[in-house]
Write an enzyme that holds these catalytic residues in place. Structure first.
Site, short mmCIF file in Angstrom:
data_model
loop_
_atom_site.label_atom_id
_atom_site.label_comp_id
_atom_site.label_asym_id
_atom_site.label_seq_id
_atom_site.Cartn_x
_atom_site.Cartn_y
_atom_site.Cartn_z
N LYS A 291 -3.02 5.02 -2.26
CA LYS A 291 -3.90 5.48 -1.62
C LYS A 291 -4.61 6.83 -2.50
O LYS A 291 -3.61 7.71 -3.05
CB LYS A 291 -3.40 6.25 -0.37
CG LYS A 291 -3.21 4.90 0.84
CD LYS A 291 -4.39 4.61 1.09
CE LYS A 291 -4.15 3.52 2.37
NZ LYS A 291 -5.47 3.11 2.86
N SER B 137 0.85 -1.13 -0.01
CA SER B 137 0.11 -0.07 0.21
C SER B 137 0.77 1.25 -0.10
O SER B 137 1.70 1.33 0.97
CB SER B 137 -0.91 -0.05 1.15
OG SER B 137 -1.69 1.13 1.33
N LYS C 15 -10.11 -7.48 7.17
CA LYS C 15 -9.19 -7.27 8.25
C LYS C 15 -9.70 -7.58 9.68
O LYS C 15 -10.74 -7.23 9.88
CB LYS C 15 -9.25 -5.51 8.58
CG LYS C 15 -8.27 -4.75 7.22
CD LYS C 15 -8.36 -3.41 7.41
CE LYS C 15 -7.60 -2.59 6.63
NZ LYS C 15 -8.21 -1.40 6.49
N LYS D 87 -1.11 -0.79 -4.36
CA LYS D 87 -2.40 0.03 -3.97
C LYS D 87 -1.79 1.33 -3.73
O LYS D 87 -0.89 1.84 -3.01
CB LYS D 87 -2.74 -0.99 -2.97
CG LYS D 87 -3.92 0.08 -2.05
CD LYS D 87 -4.47 -0.72 -1.01
CE LYS D 87 -4.99 0.02 0.55
NZ LYS D 87 -5.63 -0.86 1.42
N ASP E 127 -7.30 3.00 -3.06
CA ASP E 127 -7.90 3.01 -1.80
C ASP E 127 -8.33 4.21 -1.42
O ASP E 127 -7.41 5.39 -1.16
CB ASP E 127 -7.21 2.25 -0.67
CG ASP E 127 -8.02 2.17 0.44
OD1 ASP E 127 -9.15 2.53 0.62
OD2 ASP E 127 -7.35 1.47 1.35
N ASP F 40 -14.14 -2.04 2.40
CA ASP F 40 -13.51 -2.27 3.51
C ASP F 40 -14.08 -1.76 4.78
O ASP F 40 -14.73 -2.79 5.62
CB ASP F 40 -11.98 -1.25 3.42
CG ASP F 40 -11.13 -1.35 4.72
OD1 ASP F 40 -11.43 -2.04 5.58
OD2 ASP F 40 -10.38 -0.83 4.45
N GLU G 299 -11.13 0.78 -3.54
CA GLU G 299 -11.72 0.43 -2.10
C GLU G 299 -12.07 1.41 -1.57
O GLU G 299 -11.58 2.58 -1.49
CB GLU G 299 -10.22 -0.17 -1.59
CG GLU G 299 -10.41 -0.88 -0.18
CD GLU G 299 -9.16 -1.15 0.49
OE1 GLU G 299 -8.07 -1.18 -0.35
OE2 GLU G 299 -9.21 -1.54 1.72
N GLY H 167 -4.29 -4.86 5.76
CA GLY H 167 -3.51 -4.67 6.71
C GLY H 167 -3.62 -3.31 7.49
O GLY H 167 -4.27 -2.31 6.99
O1 NPG Z 1 0.00 -2.82 4.89
O2 NPG Z 1 -0.49 -2.70 6.60
C1 NPG Z 1 -0.47 -2.36 5.69
C2 NPG Z 1 -1.20 -1.18 5.62
C3 NPG Z 1 -2.24 -1.13 4.53
O3 NPG Z 1 -2.99 0.84 3.65
C4 NPG Z 1 -3.16 -0.04 4.34
N1 NPG Z 1 -3.83 0.26 5.55
O4 NPG Z 1 -7.05 2.08 4.83
O5 NPG Z 1 -6.37 -0.17 4.51
C5 NPG Z 1 -6.16 0.93 5.15
C6 NPG Z 1 -4.86 1.41 5.93
C7 NPG Z 1 -4.92 1.46 7.25
C8 NPG Z 1 -3.54 1.60 7.91
C9 NPG Z 1 -6.19 1.74 7.86
C10 NPG Z 1 -3.75 1.67 9.38
C11 NPG Z 1 -6.14 1.86 9.20
C12 NPG Z 1 -4.83 2.02 9.88
#
Ligand code: NPG
Length: 368
Positions: A163, A135, A263, A161, A189, A239, A214, A291
């Site tokens: 953001k 990400s 998640k 991915k 995302d 999500d 997403e 994640g």
């Molecule tokens: O690789 O752990 C990872 C992060 C992936 O982008 C990611 N997580 O919105 O999915 C999400 C975001 C996130 C991170 C959301 C931390 C909430 C807390």
């Protein structure tokens, strides 16, 4: 197993680089670990809530509070403890899924360590390694983004991915496609940053052959996602909106998503995550493992989950080094774009006491 108590340990892990999403920028991952102590040994859980309620309504200190006042006492009062019945014992307490997930994870880890069985075998993993995506946060410029994406592709990540948020969507996607080609598995995302009125703007992503978009709209706007899905060609993935197997079934039936990000923290635990997987497999909906910047503990469990057969898309199961210079467990290292599913008892990894001490900002003991 008899519960003796739960240690709540706050930690702060510096990130290798700031991580910016549409809801904020992080330079340090602050989270809470749970160490459950039972008459048959210990287990570890990871509470993925952030310090502020910006991703979802939960936040670390609220999790600590609900665990201390309600969840741990209820579990202690319920008599002999089994991971498979933790969710039922905690069910009368509304919401607080990240706190519940962490407690269930710690009990499951203790139980599996005592039995000499792995998370993967318990959850139903059918592979011993999983392909990994990464990400990529919102950057200050397109050149900086291209550098970051190029670096991850060189490391072997099999899916990117990006953001996105209003003002940072079509241009970064176009730039990544132009530089790295159409073969790269690419998805975006939005973390709820758009409204249905933005459908024409999101339709501008159609030509780029994205795997998915997403959570473009608000968490509660499931119908909005169903409407949006009719207006854009990119498959919609949910999500934040998916908080249980029941909500997944409803979103699928309404046509609000063609793909689901699972998640475990967001849905109340790994066992509910498996139930969502099962619902999606039954409906022919692909899933992938999200994640939340987990430490090696949460990462171990996520990698085990991602090895279930319905996880047909690469997840945000990046290597430890994507986020942390040093992890609290043995690091997860990318091998040809994959991470190996831990095979040892329980999570299959354990915190290194010195590494853990170095990032700990406080501990509290909640007696049974
Ligand atoms: O690789 O752990 C990872 C992060 C992936 O982008 C990611 N997580 O919105 O999915 C999400 C975001 C996130 C991170 C959301 C931390 C909430 C807390």
């Amino acid at each position: 197993m008899k519960l003796e108590g739960v240690e709540l340990r706050r930690i702060a892990m510096p990130l290798v680089a700031p991580f910016r999403t549409s809801f904020g920028t992080q330079t340090v991952r602050e989270l809470m670990l749970l160490r459950v102590v039972t008459d048959e040994g210990e287990g570890w859980g990871e509470c993925v809530a952030m310090p502020d309620p910006l991703y979802s309504s939960e936040y670390t200190e609220a999790c600590a509070d609900v665990l201390t006042r309600f969840l741990v006492p209820a579990l202690a009062a319920a008599g002999p403890m089994k991971a498979a019945s933790v969710a039922e014992v905690l069910e009368p307490f509304k919401g607080h899924r990240m706190a519940k997930a962490a407690l269930e994870m710690s009990v499951l880890d203790a139980e599996l360590r005592a039995a000499g069985r792995s998370f993967g075998s318990e959850l139903g993993a059918t592979r011993d390694r999983v392909p990994c995506g990464v990400s990529v946060g919102i950057m200050e410029s397109i050149p900086a983004l291209l550098d970051a994406v190029g670096g991850y592709l060189d490391e072997g990540y099999v899916r990117i991915k990006l953001k996105i948020e209003p003002g940072w969507d079509v241009e970064p996607v176009r730039a990544v496609r132009e530089r790295f080609g159409d073969e790269v598995l690419l998805q975006v995302d939005a973390n709820t940053a758009y409204t249905l009125a933005d459908a024409p703007q999101l339709a501008l992503l159609d030509p780029f052959d994205l795997l998915l978009i997403e959570q473009p709209l608000e968490e509660e706007d499931v119908l909005g996602h169903a409407d949006l899905a009719k207006l854009i060609a990119t498959p919609v993935c949910l999500d934040e909106s998916i908080v249980s197997a029941r909500s997944a079934a409803a979103a699928i039936r309404l046509g609000a998503c063609a793909i689901v990000n699972i998640k475990p923290g967001r849905v109340g635990g790994y066992l509910e995550a498996v139930r969502i997987h099962d619902v999606c497999v039954g409906a022919g909906v692909p899933v992938w493992c999200g994640g939340m910047l987990e430490t090696g503990l949460g990462r171990a469990a996520n990698v085990a989950l991602a090895a279930l057969p319905g996880f047909t898309l690469p997840g945000d199961t990046s290597a430890s080094g994507r986020y942390y210079r040093s992890d609290i467990t043995e690091p997860f290292v990318l091998d040809d774009g994959h991470l190996t599913v831990p095979a040892g008892p329980g999570l299959g990894v354990s915190p290194d006491p010195d590494a853990l001490a170095a990032v700990t900002t406080g501990t509290t003991w909640v007696p049974a």
